[in-house]
Design an enzyme around this catalytic site. Structure first.
Site, PDB file in Angstrom:
ATOM      1  N   ASP A 291     -82.955 -99.840  40.917  1.00 55.36           N
ATOM      2  CA  ASP A 291     -83.010 -98.604  41.719  1.00 55.36           C
ATOM      3  C   ASP A 291     -81.617 -98.103  42.146  1.00 55.36           C
ATOM      4  O   ASP A 291     -81.450 -96.914  42.439  1.00 55.36           O
ATOM      5  CB  ASP A 291     -83.854 -98.820  42.985  1.00 55.36           C
ATOM      6  CG  ASP A 291     -85.350 -98.695  42.712  1.00 55.36           C
ATOM      7  OD1 ASP A 291     -85.727 -98.217  41.623  1.00 55.36           O
ATOM      8  OD2 ASP A 291     -86.143 -99.077  43.597  1.00 55.36           O
TER       9      ASP A 291
ATOM     10  N   HIS B 291     -94.187 -92.169  46.424  1.00 56.04           N
ATOM     11  CA  HIS B 291     -94.489 -92.816  47.707  1.00 56.04           C
ATOM     12  C   HIS B 291     -94.014 -91.999  48.917  1.00 56.04           C
ATOM     13  O   HIS B 291     -93.247 -92.457  49.767  1.00 56.04           O
ATOM     14  CB  HIS B 291     -94.056 -94.284  47.775  1.00 56.04           C
ATOM     15  CG  HIS B 291     -92.635 -94.636  47.442  1.00 56.04           C
ATOM     16  ND1 HIS B 291     -91.573 -94.080  48.077  1.00 56.04           N
ATOM     17  CD2 HIS B 291     -92.118 -95.529  46.577  1.00 56.04           C
ATOM     18  CE1 HIS B 291     -90.455 -94.603  47.611  1.00 56.04           C
ATOM     19  NE2 HIS B 291     -90.764 -95.473  46.685  1.00 56.04           N
TER      20      HIS B 291
ATOM     21  N   HIS C  72     -83.827 -95.220  37.198  1.00 57.15           N
ATOM     22  CA  HIS C  72     -84.308 -93.832  37.313  1.00 57.15           C
ATOM     23  C   HIS C  72     -83.186 -92.877  36.927  1.00 57.15           C
ATOM     24  O   HIS C  72     -82.047 -93.041  37.380  1.00 57.15           O
ATOM     25  CB  HIS C  72     -84.724 -93.496  38.748  1.00 57.15           C
ATOM     26  CG  HIS C  72     -85.864 -94.308  39.263  1.00 57.15           C
ATOM     27  ND1 HIS C  72     -87.159 -94.143  38.826  1.00 57.15           N
ATOM     28  CD2 HIS C  72     -85.907 -95.295  40.188  1.00 57.15           C
ATOM     29  CE1 HIS C  72     -87.943 -94.983  39.463  1.00 57.15           C
ATOM     30  NE2 HIS C  72     -87.214 -95.704  40.303  1.00 57.15           N
TER      31      HIS C  72
ATOM     32  N   TYR D 153     -81.902 -88.912  46.588  1.00 59.51           N
ATOM     33  CA  TYR D 153     -82.485 -90.224  46.273  1.00 59.51           C
ATOM     34  C   TYR D 153     -81.995 -91.263  47.284  1.00 59.51           C
ATOM     35  O   TYR D 153     -82.783 -92.031  47.846  1.00 59.51           O
ATOM     36  CB  TYR D 153     -82.058 -90.589  44.852  1.00 59.51           C
ATOM     37  CG  TYR D 153     -82.524 -91.915  44.329  1.00 59.51           C
ATOM     38  CD1 TYR D 153     -83.670 -92.014  43.542  1.00 59.51           C
ATOM     39  CD2 TYR D 153     -81.799 -93.083  44.573  1.00 59.51           C
ATOM     40  CE1 TYR D 153     -84.073 -93.230  43.025  1.00 59.51           C
ATOM     41  CE2 TYR D 153     -82.201 -94.302  44.065  1.00 59.51           C
ATOM     42  CZ  TYR D 153     -83.334 -94.362  43.285  1.00 59.51           C
ATOM     43  OH  TYR D 153     -83.736 -95.578  42.773  1.00 59.51           O
TER      44      TYR D 153
ATOM     45  N   GLU E 238     -91.062-103.578  41.871  1.00 60.38           N
ATOM     46  CA  GLU E 238     -91.852-102.461  42.394  1.00 60.38           C
ATOM     47  C   GLU E 238     -92.622-101.841  41.229  1.00 60.38           C
ATOM     48  O   GLU E 238     -92.164-101.843  40.083  1.00 60.38           O
ATOM     49  CB  GLU E 238     -90.959-101.410  43.075  1.00 60.38           C
ATOM     50  CG  GLU E 238     -91.811-100.364  43.801  1.00 60.38           C
ATOM     51  CD  GLU E 238     -91.033 -99.469  44.771  1.00 60.38           C
ATOM     52  OE1 GLU E 238     -89.812 -99.621  44.898  1.00 60.38           O
ATOM     53  OE2 GLU E 238     -91.685 -98.603  45.394  1.00 60.38           O
TER      54      GLU E 238
ATOM     55  N   ASP F 170     -93.237 -99.062  39.931  1.00 63.61           N
ATOM     56  CA  ASP F 170     -92.708 -98.075  38.980  1.00 63.61           C
ATOM     57  C   ASP F 170     -91.948 -98.763  37.839  1.00 63.61           C
ATOM     58  O   ASP F 170     -91.676 -98.143  36.808  1.00 63.61           O
ATOM     59  CB  ASP F 170     -91.842 -97.003  39.666  1.00 63.61           C
ATOM     60  CG  ASP F 170     -90.823 -97.559  40.648  1.00 63.61           C
ATOM     61  OD1 ASP F 170     -91.006 -98.692  41.133  1.00 63.61           O
ATOM     62  OD2 ASP F 170     -89.849 -96.852  40.933  1.00 63.61           O
TER      63      ASP F 170
ATOM     64  N   HIS G 246     -83.759-102.303  46.008  1.00 59.70           N
ATOM     65  CA  HIS G 246     -84.444-101.576  47.041  1.00 59.70           C
ATOM     66  C   HIS G 246     -85.454-102.425  47.803  1.00 59.70           C
ATOM     67  O   HIS G 246     -85.914-102.052  48.887  1.00 59.70           O
ATOM     68  CB  HIS G 246     -85.104-100.371  46.333  1.00 59.70           C
ATOM     69  CG  HIS G 246     -86.196 -99.669  46.994  1.00 59.70           C
ATOM     70  ND1 HIS G 246     -87.422 -99.466  46.436  1.00 59.70           N
ATOM     71  CD2 HIS G 246     -86.229 -99.104  48.222  1.00 59.70           C
ATOM     72  CE1 HIS G 246     -88.174 -98.777  47.254  1.00 59.70           C
ATOM     73  NE2 HIS G 246     -87.488 -98.548  48.340  1.00 59.70           N
TER      74      HIS G 246
ATOM     75  N   HIS H 257     -86.593-105.655  39.284  1.00 62.06           N
ATOM     76  CA  HIS H 257     -87.186-105.133  40.523  1.00 62.06           C
ATOM     77  C   HIS H 257     -88.706-105.118  40.364  1.00 62.06           C
ATOM     78  O   HIS H 257     -89.225-104.529  39.418  1.00 62.06           O
ATOM     79  CB  HIS H 257     -86.629-103.730  40.771  1.00 62.06           C
ATOM     80  CG  HIS H 257     -87.148-103.050  41.994  1.00 62.06           C
ATOM     81  ND1 HIS H 257     -87.687-103.722  43.057  1.00 62.06           N
ATOM     82  CD2 HIS H 257     -87.185-101.731  42.334  1.00 62.06           C
ATOM     83  CE1 HIS H 257     -88.041-102.848  43.989  1.00 62.06           C
ATOM     84  NE2 HIS H 257     -87.758-101.638  43.571  1.00 62.06           N
TER      85      HIS H 257
HETATM   86 FE   LIG Z   1     -87.907 -99.454  44.203  1.00 62.34          FE
HETATM   87 FE   LIG Z   2     -87.776 -97.440  41.348  1.00 64.88          FE
END
Ligand SMILES: [Fe+2]
Ligand SMILES: [Fe+2]
Ligand SMILES: Cc1cc2nc3c(=O)[nH]c(=O)nc-3n(C[C@H](O)[C@H](O)[C@H](O)COP(=O)(O)O)c2cc1C
Length: 398
Positions: free
Chosen positions: A164, A24, A227, A192, A80, A82, A145, A78
């Site tokens: 995250d 992103h 991650h 990050y 999101e 990913d 996040h 989360h």
């Molecule tokens: Fe995220």
């Molecule tokens: Fe993420």
């Protein structure tokens, strides 16, 4: 593909994305991983999933431990894409009606992403999932996040699933902090943080206090982010790094970021870099021709000063600088000493526009913008030296 044992009953079953470079809008030169974890207890729980397209990798790793159809429940920390993008596909494999636990906002956001899919979404505040000999505690980590983000903590083995938080983008065969040199991990974690978490610095500071006050931090043996690397050898190290980053304590460092059409602004950038270097300041010279906006954001995170150079093009700053400023603004980069400079031919709006943007961001500007008409000559260099001195004097005060 094989699972990796994290500790008794807990396995890493995620996916490694060696090829991703644009996350992103954030350059990820070392790729990334989408970490998912399987807790094998009286109930079998999958914690987070992977990006859409990596379903087979996740299922392949799970199937080396247990038939995916035997997974009882999913916790989505989360929402999101990913981590949630493969949820519909994974639920089809493990059983579409099985519960998916998330925060209230997570339930809402997952509904928004997968309307039409019959996901059995449950709010952890209302329906608490059981595990067996282990238990789950949920921690609201809003904006780390996204508004839906939460941490899941398992007190018995002392494992914190931090989605995250404490992550980094690093595709590798290594899974643990003790397998990779700290210097490399620190750089990736700072990068990050700068590009993903900076806008939420205040919230992160509060979360760090909460995990300390509630004893979660003291009871944590392993931190499992979504991650990169699992922190098993020394989880305190990444927590301490976050504490340092939220303190916003600047280093004796300056970033000179610029673009140029015919090298004049570049020449100015080199003069400034040289002058700051003589004051024993660590200077990062970043031409936007070679450096991505996310690299500038990463270098700027711990820097005391950021100097931005632009030529004037059709009465504007150069577009790459508008891109950079928009990005830094979106990351809410604050508390910087700033300066702007640039070459022009006639009207010369570029550096003035940058200066106004930096003022608008609340940066401290110890010098007026320095503009040079056409190609800089020796006499044009003094104002740049004065600017470097003003910036260095300001850094000295810190
Ligand atoms: Fe995220
Ligand atoms: Fe993420
Ligand atoms: C496409 C183009 C548009 C330009 N528009 C302006 C302008 O509107 N106002 C101005 O002062 N200079 C303008 N210039 C002149 C440049 O700002 C000038 O050449 C400057 O020295 C370039 O700095 P650089 O060598 O760092 O690219 C323009 C140059 C180009 C190539």
């Amino acid at each position: 593909m094989e699972p990796i044992k994290i500790c008794d009953n807990v396995f890493w079953v995620g996916a490694v994305d060696y090829d991703i470079r644009d996350f992103h809008g954030y350059l990820t030169p070392k790729g990334s991983t989408y970490n998912a974890y399987l807790v094998v207890d009286e109930k079998i729980t999958l914690i987070d999933t992977v990006r859409h397209g990596f379903e087979d990798e996740l299922l392949s790793r799970i199937s080396k431990i247990v038939d995916p159809a035997k997974v009882d429940q999913v916790i989505s920390n989360h929402a999101e894409m990913d981590h949630s993008g493969s949820l519909p596909g994974i639920m089809r494999a493990i059983g579409a009606s099985k519960p998916v636990y998330a925060s209230a906002m997570g339930v809402k956001n997952l509904h928004g992403q997968f309307h039409g899919e019959s996901l059995n979404l449950l709010d952890v505040a209302k329906e608490h999932p059981a595990s067996g000999k282990f238990s789950f505690k949920f921690l609201d980590t809003k904006m780390i996040h996204w508004p839906d983000s939460m941490f899941t903590f398992m007190p018995e083995p002392g494992v914190l699933f931090s989605q995250d938080g404490f992550g980094l983008h690093f595709a590798s065969t290594e899974r643990f902090d003790d397998q990779v040199p700290w210097d490399l991990l620190r750089g990736l974690a700072v990068n990050y943080f700068a590009n993903i978490l900076t806008p939420y610095t205040v919230q992160i500071g509060k979360i760090l206090e909460t995990v300390k006050e509630t004893g979660i931090l003291q009871a944590t043996r392993i931190v499992c982010p979504d991650h990169g690397i699992v922190w098993r050898k020394d989880p305190a190290k990444i927590v301490e790094l976050y504490a340092h980053l939220v303190s916003r304590k600047p280093a004796r460092k300056a970033v000179v970021a610029f673009d140029t059409m015919w090298h004049s602004t570049e020449y100015m950038a080199r003069e400034l870099t040289d002058a700051l270097g003589t004051r024993d300041i660590d200077v990062k010279y970043l031409s936007l021709k070679h450096s991505h906006r996310s690299e500038v954001a990463a270098e700027a995170l711990e820097a005391a000063a950021v100097l931005i150079g632009t030529p004037t093009i059709n009465n504007q700053m150069f577009p790459s600088l508008a891109d950079l400023l928009c990005y830094l603004k979106s990351l809410k980069v604050k508390d910087k000493i700033g300066a702007s400079f640039g070459s022009h031919g006639w009207s010369g709006e570029g550096a003035k526009l940058v200066q106004a943007e930096l003022a608008g961001m609340g940066w401290k500007l110890p010098s007026p913008e320095v503009r040079v008409q056409w190609v800089p000559k020796e006499a044009d260099l003094q104002p740049l030296k004065d600017m470097a001195k003003a910036v260095a004097d300001e850094i000295d005060k810190i």
